[in-house]
Scaffold this motif. Structure first.
Motif, mmCIF file in Angstrom:
data_model
loop_
_atom_site.group_PDB
_atom_site.id
_atom_site.type_symbol
_atom_site.label_atom_id
_atom_site.label_comp_id
_atom_site.label_asym_id
_atom_site.label_seq_id
_atom_site.Cartn_x
_atom_site.Cartn_y
_atom_site.Cartn_z
ATOM 1 N N ILE A 50 0.942 -1.208 0.086
ATOM 2 C CA ILE A 50 0.237 0.088 -0.005
ATOM 3 C C ILE A 50 1.029 1.080 0.085
ATOM 4 O O ILE A 50 0.605 2.197 -0.846
ATOM 5 C CB ILE A 50 -1.080 0.059 1.264
ATOM 6 C CG1 ILE A 50 -2.055 -0.985 1.084
ATOM 7 C CG2 ILE A 50 -1.633 1.372 1.452
ATOM 8 C CD1 ILE A 50 -3.002 -1.431 2.289
ATOM 9 N N LEU A 51 2.040 1.399 0.998
ATOM 10 C CA LEU A 51 2.854 2.407 0.895
ATOM 11 C C LEU A 51 3.742 2.678 -0.410
ATOM 12 O O LEU A 51 3.524 3.795 -0.866
ATOM 13 C CB LEU A 51 3.911 2.266 2.111
ATOM 14 C CG LEU A 51 4.904 3.202 2.200
ATOM 15 C CD1 LEU A 51 4.175 4.601 2.567
ATOM 16 C CD2 LEU A 51 6.026 2.856 3.098
ATOM 17 N N ARG A 63 1.274 4.187 -2.739
ATOM 18 C CA ARG A 63 0.868 5.504 -2.559
ATOM 19 C C ARG A 63 2.009 6.507 -3.065
ATOM 20 O O ARG A 63 1.966 7.501 -3.396
ATOM 21 C CB ARG A 63 0.499 5.788 -1.177
ATOM 22 C CG ARG A 63 -0.774 5.294 -0.776
ATOM 23 C CD ARG A 63 -1.029 5.608 0.553
ATOM 24 N NE ARG A 63 -2.433 5.079 1.005
ATOM 25 C CZ ARG A 63 -2.829 4.662 2.339
ATOM 26 N NH1 ARG A 63 -2.233 5.241 3.385
ATOM 27 N NH2 ARG A 63 -4.207 4.406 2.549
ATOM 28 N N LEU A 64 3.219 6.074 -2.865
ATOM 29 C CA LEU A 64 4.486 6.846 -3.268
ATOM 30 C C LEU A 64 4.862 6.788 -4.788
ATOM 31 O O LEU A 64 5.681 7.196 -5.285
ATOM 32 C CB LEU A 64 5.509 6.378 -2.362
ATOM 33 C CG LEU A 64 5.563 6.514 -0.806
ATOM 34 C CD1 LEU A 64 6.726 6.058 -0.243
ATOM 35 C CD2 LEU A 64 5.463 8.236 -0.560
#
Length: 155
Positions: free
Chosen positions: A20-21, A24-25
């Protein structure tokens, strides 16, 4: 910053939160799936039996259970139960108590107990650590058994 992460994070252990991180990045990472760590049940000493117990608390119910096997791995007895008490420690201790009760009823006197609860072991041992494993009359051996994160079976 994104370029730095993209270059330096080449092989990353997979987890949902990292995926997920990274998304998002805007990072495209090579996630490696950890290999399962297989665990093999170790039998009791010859002439002994082994009790493996566990307790759990979940939204859909609380339970405990155990299995008693002989030194060849043959199942002597298996049991499960439930409780309204939302305490893992209570259920771990209840699983042990029931297993000891059933072992006594079956005439089993030489019993090894394997569990995954340090709290239960500490309660059984007591503050002076002069618990059952040091009492030859009980002939009970307590063993802490903890499975790695990706184990497919636990004690």
């Amino acid at each position: 910053m994104q370029l730095y992460f993209q270059r330096n994070l080449t092989n990353v252990n997979e987890s949902a939160s990292l995926r997920i991180l990274a998304a998002r990045l805007g990072l495209k990472l090579n996630f490696k799936v950890p290999a399962p760590n297989w665990i093999k049940w170790a039998s009791a000493e010859e002439g002994s039996h082994m009790l493996n117990t566990d307790g759990s608390v979940h939204d859909n119910g609380n339970g405990f259970g155990g299995i008693i096997r002989d030194s060849l791995g043959n199942v002597t007895l298996a049991y499960v139960g439930s409780s309204h008490k939302p305490s893992v420690l209570f259920l771990e201790l209840l699983a042990i108590a029931k297993g000891l009760q059933y072992a006594k009823e079956k005439g089993i006197s030489n019993l090894e107990v394997n569990l995954d609860s340090s709290g239960a072991i500490n309660i059984i041992r007591g503050p002076s650590h002069s618990g059952p494993e040091r009492n030859p009359d009980l002939r009970l051996k307590l063993t802490k058994c903890v499975a790695p994160k990706y184990a497919t079976s636990v004690c």
